[in-house]
Motif scaffolding. Structure first.
Motif, mmCIF file in Angstrom:
data_model
loop_
_atom_site.group_PDB
_atom_site.id
_atom_site.type_symbol
_atom_site.label_atom_id
_atom_site.label_comp_id
_atom_site.label_asym_id
_atom_site.label_seq_id
_atom_site.Cartn_x
_atom_site.Cartn_y
_atom_site.Cartn_z
ATOM 1 N N ILE A 257 0.562 -0.983 0.304
ATOM 2 C CA ILE A 257 0.087 -0.099 -0.292
ATOM 3 C C ILE A 257 0.700 0.927 -0.258
ATOM 4 O O ILE A 257 1.984 1.202 0.872
ATOM 5 N N PHE A 258 0.124 2.467 -0.535
ATOM 6 C CA PHE A 258 1.169 3.592 -0.653
ATOM 7 C C PHE A 258 0.740 4.657 -0.546
ATOM 8 O O PHE A 258 -0.935 4.990 -0.527
ATOM 9 N N TYR A 259 0.559 5.427 0.385
ATOM 10 C CA TYR A 259 0.550 6.253 1.693
ATOM 11 C C TYR A 259 1.217 7.396 0.597
ATOM 12 O O TYR A 259 2.452 7.615 0.656
ATOM 13 N N LYS A 260 0.524 8.557 0.637
ATOM 14 C CA LYS A 260 1.326 9.914 0.907
ATOM 15 C C LYS A 260 0.734 10.552 1.681
ATOM 16 O O LYS A 260 -0.054 11.349 2.989
ATOM 17 N N ALA A 261 1.687 11.345 2.151
ATOM 18 C CA ALA A 261 2.185 12.915 3.417
ATOM 19 C C ALA A 261 2.661 13.761 3.079
ATOM 20 O O ALA A 261 3.604 13.860 2.364
ATOM 21 N N CYS A 262 2.024 14.763 3.613
ATOM 22 C CA CYS A 262 3.088 16.764 4.311
ATOM 23 C C CYS A 262 4.189 16.029 4.741
ATOM 24 O O CYS A 262 5.494 17.144 4.028
ATOM 25 N N ILE A 263 4.126 15.069 5.589
ATOM 26 C CA ILE A 263 4.907 15.388 7.410
ATOM 27 C C ILE A 263 5.014 13.520 7.445
ATOM 28 O O ILE A 263 3.724 13.365 7.499
ATOM 29 N N ASP A 469 19.083 18.125 12.061
ATOM 30 C CA ASP A 469 18.899 19.141 12.736
ATOM 31 C C ASP A 469 18.322 19.317 14.193
ATOM 32 O O ASP A 469 18.219 18.126 14.406
ATOM 33 N N ILE A 470 18.206 20.584 14.787
ATOM 34 C CA ILE A 470 18.120 20.493 16.095
ATOM 35 C C ILE A 470 16.628 20.584 16.287
ATOM 36 O O ILE A 470 16.327 19.685 17.369
ATOM 37 N N ASN A 471 15.969 20.622 15.003
ATOM 38 C CA ASN A 471 14.368 20.561 15.288
ATOM 39 C C ASN A 471 14.087 18.960 15.259
ATOM 40 O O ASN A 471 12.994 18.191 14.474
ATOM 41 N N CYS A 472 15.422 17.840 14.962
ATOM 42 C CA CYS A 472 14.723 16.956 14.397
ATOM 43 C C CYS A 472 14.772 16.238 13.754
ATOM 44 O O CYS A 472 13.286 14.820 12.854
ATOM 45 N N ARG A 473 14.384 17.074 12.607
ATOM 46 C CA ARG A 473 14.339 16.912 10.518
ATOM 47 C C ARG A 473 15.677 16.311 9.752
ATOM 48 O O ARG A 473 16.951 16.565 10.237
ATOM 49 N N LEU A 474 15.664 15.656 9.371
ATOM 50 C CA LEU A 474 16.852 16.056 8.707
ATOM 51 C C LEU A 474 17.157 16.526 7.348
ATOM 52 O O LEU A 474 16.121 17.484 6.877
ATOM 53 N N HIS A 475 18.933 16.063 7.737
ATOM 54 C CA HIS A 475 19.003 17.783 6.788
ATOM 55 C C HIS A 475 19.171 18.344 5.509
ATOM 56 O O HIS A 475 18.800 19.678 5.109
ATOM 57 N N LYS A 476 18.645 17.070 5.153
ATOM 58 C CA LYS A 476 18.475 17.200 3.041
ATOM 59 C C LYS A 476 16.498 17.318 2.910
ATOM 60 O O LYS A 476 16.983 17.083 1.909
ATOM 61 N N VAL A 477 16.150 16.553 4.518
ATOM 62 C CA VAL A 477 15.379 16.128 3.793
ATOM 63 C C VAL A 477 14.013 16.932 4.119
ATOM 64 O O VAL A 477 14.295 16.325 5.772
ATOM 65 N N GLN A 478 12.991 18.009 3.903
ATOM 66 C CA GLN A 478 12.165 18.934 4.385
ATOM 67 C C GLN A 478 11.201 18.443 4.937
ATOM 68 O O GLN A 478 10.762 19.357 6.137
ATOM 69 N N ASN A 479 10.750 17.434 5.014
ATOM 70 C CA ASN A 479 9.429 16.921 5.291
ATOM 71 C C ASN A 479 10.005 15.867 6.294
ATOM 72 O O ASN A 479 8.519 15.221 6.698
ATOM 73 N N VAL A 480 10.640 15.584 6.670
ATOM 74 C CA VAL A 480 11.154 14.191 6.965
ATOM 75 C C VAL A 480 11.730 14.479 8.911
ATOM 76 O O VAL A 480 12.684 15.103 8.746
ATOM 77 N N PHE A 481 11.327 13.740 10.053
ATOM 78 C CA PHE A 481 11.259 14.039 11.369
ATOM 79 C C PHE A 481 11.234 12.662 11.586
ATOM 80 O O PHE A 481 10.608 11.616 12.103
ATOM 81 N N VAL A 482 12.195 12.465 12.812
ATOM 82 C CA VAL A 482 12.534 11.186 13.586
ATOM 83 C C VAL A 482 11.957 11.702 15.221
ATOM 84 O O VAL A 482 12.489 13.015 15.879
ATOM 85 N N ALA A 483 11.469 10.873 15.436
ATOM 86 C CA ALA A 483 11.135 10.944 17.030
ATOM 87 C C ALA A 483 11.199 10.623 18.420
ATOM 88 O O ALA A 483 11.035 10.376 19.603
ATOM 89 N N ASP A 484 12.030 9.209 18.063
ATOM 90 C CA ASP A 484 12.767 8.062 19.324
ATOM 91 C C ASP A 484 14.149 8.383 19.557
ATOM 92 O O ASP A 484 15.290 9.760 19.916
#
Length: 515
Positions: A257-263, A469-484
């Motif tokens: 299944i392929f899902y789309k998302a903004c974030i 980055d300091i907001n836990c977002r990938l430096h080179k990918v603007q809409n991917v965050f990490v929360a673990d």
């Protein structure tokens, strides 16, 4: 579920993902939460040590490889709530100095890009969210903070006596901050909650403050929040420029299944989050998504952990819960050893097989219950220093390979901590003559002990030396965050759950500001 377009997709439901889900649910945005496991059923086996510990009833049914390509079963859980469904609910703040640079025998523990002061308001929020029970100003290393939301958990007579005797030796032991919900916390008249099998066990009473109960369940009350279980995210795909993830690729029951998302928010645990980014290699990211500097999966940490069992032939331990106090006096060293050592906690009772596996001679032939009632179980933790050669890799067939050199890490400090515990209990034996004779046993965790996994996607201000980055977002990918706990640059020596929750509150606040 036919909908495939969402504002936000959260991958993983542990402390980080669960906290993030609850915080973002109130925004009114459409959210899909993806969990590769299922709900842990409420059943009598939840508290059965043979089923839970020895048979691994709820553990992941997969094998990983170590640095020598030996197969092992990781102590990890794929379930709604993640590993928090079976964690010990100890909820410590990292100490102020943990955020700074300092030296250990295994090398430098690096500074974080943010300080304790930056995290303090989010720690305050996380303690309220996780219903933490404790008492302030008992530990000499504790950073400034308001009173805990709730007083310490009730203590049993045996543990209370031991606690007082340890303190009588000059040690500043203090109640473990525990993330639990007790009937005693409310003003209604009800039977008291008596905690039993806890560390490593699911809790059908829902007294444990886990991510399912506190995060996922409240989030799902919002109409625009959906949860899909038994769904494995095998890849993230980007746009042509490679700077934004457009598709979350999921496999469920053999169907893709392929899902789309903004974030997209990744919270699959430090090992699996790194593995997902490595699996998401593409023409624009040939070594893995966000891996422009080769750091994805490196600097893996999981603490230097182990159990010491004090077998007590003359003393009866009738505590059913036992897990009550912590010793942090040696966290930053002492006069004889100037390096940080770590901390010592009472832990939940071991499973029967641990007691009967190789008991002291005086207990041979005795059953597990008898031995358990003549034993005190301690959990010791020293810092695991980040090293670039401790890392998550993928084999050619996509399996996880965990390269970890424990013998090259902070074992010296861990051994010093063991000796301090023996010295403390020798002093206690002068106060309580029934504890004069203690026979020490126990075990150290090996590579399979991944409960405190962290550090594989460290955050920082420099894109050449960090993944996020300091907001836990990938430096080179603007809409991917990490929360673990992947974002940890170092891990201190305290359990990571409260810091994961605090950081999730911090990152959620940033995400809400850009929605």
């Amino acid at each position: 579920m036919g909908k495939t377009q969402f504002d936000i997709i959260i991958i993983g439901t542990g402390i980080g993902g669960g906290t993030m889900a609850r915080e973002l649910a109130a925004t009114g945005k459409s959210i899909l939460i993806v969990e590769r496991g299922d709900f842990i059923p409420k059943e009598k086996e939840n508290w059965d040590p043979v089923e839970v510990v020895e048979k691994g009833r709820y553990r992941a049914k997969e094998k990983w490889l170590d640095k020598d390509d030996n197969s092992f079963a990781p102590f990890t859980h794929y379930a709604v709530g993640g590993n928090s469904k079976v964690y010990g609910a100890a909820a410590f703040r990292l100490r102020e100095k943990d955020f700074q640079k300092y030296m250990t025998p295994a090398g430098i523990s690096p500074a974080w890009p943010l300080s304790y002061t930056d995290y303090k308001p989010y720690y305050d929020e996380a303690e309220k969210y996780m219903l933490v029970h404790g008492i302030r100003n008992e530990d000499p290393t504790e950073p400034p903070a308001p009173a805990f939301p709730y007083p310490p958990i009730p203590v049993e007579p045996f543990t209370k006596e031991l606690f007082e005797n340890v303190k009588a030796t000059g040690i500043r032991a203090y109640p473990i901050p525990m993330a639990v919900k007790l009937t005693e916390d409310s003003n209604v008249q009800d039977a008291p909650m008596v905690l039993g099998n806890f560390d490593g066990f699911p809790d059908p009473t829902e007294s444990k403050s886990d991510a399912h109960i506190l995060g996922i369940r409240p989030a799902l009350k919002q109409n625009k929040v959906n949860l899909i279980t038994n769904a494995f995210v095998y890849k993230l795909e980007t746009n042509a420029a490679g700077n934004e993830v457009t598709t979350v690729c999921v496999e469920k029951n053999g169907e893709k299944i392929f899902y789309k998302a903004c974030i997209v928010i990744i919270a699959a645990g430090a090992i699996n989050s790194a593995a997902l980014l490595l699996r998401s290699a593409s023409a624009m990211h040939p070594d893995g998504l966000g891996n422009h500097n080769g750091l994805v999966g490196t600097n893996y940490m999981s603490h230097i952990n182990g159990c010491m069992i004090g077998f007590t032939p003359d003393k009866l331990n009738d505590a059913s819960f036992q897990k009550y106090f912590c010793i942090g006096d040696y966290y930053w060293g002492d006069k004889e050893y100037s390096f940080p050592m770590g901390e010592i906690q009472l832990m939940g009772k071991n499973d029967p097989a641990t007691y009967t596996w190789n008991p002291p001679t005086v207990f041979q032939g005795k059953d597990a219950d008898y031995i358990a009632r003549h034993a005190i179980d301690f959990w010791l933790t020293a810092e695991d220093v980040p090293k670039i050669n401790n890392r998550v890799l993928l084999t050619n067939d996509g399996n996880i390979k965990l390269v970890y050199h424990r013998e090259e890490n902070n074992v010296a400090s861990f051994e010093q901590l063991k000796s301090r515990l023996k010295n403390i209990m020798a002093s206690v034996g002068k106060i309580d003559k029934q504890l004069e004779q203690i026979i020490w046993g126990g075990y150290d965790l090996g590579i399979s002990g991944v409960s405190h996994q962290c550090g594989t996607l460290k955050f920082g201000t420099d894109a050449t030396t960090s993944v996020l980055d300091i907001n836990c977002r990938l430096h080179k990918v603007q809409n991917v965050f990490v929360a673990d706990a992947s974002f940890f640059p170092s891990c201190g020596a305290y359990n990571p759950s409260l810091t994961i929750a605090a950081n999730a509150f911090r990152v959620a606040a940033f995400i809400k500001s850009i929605l």
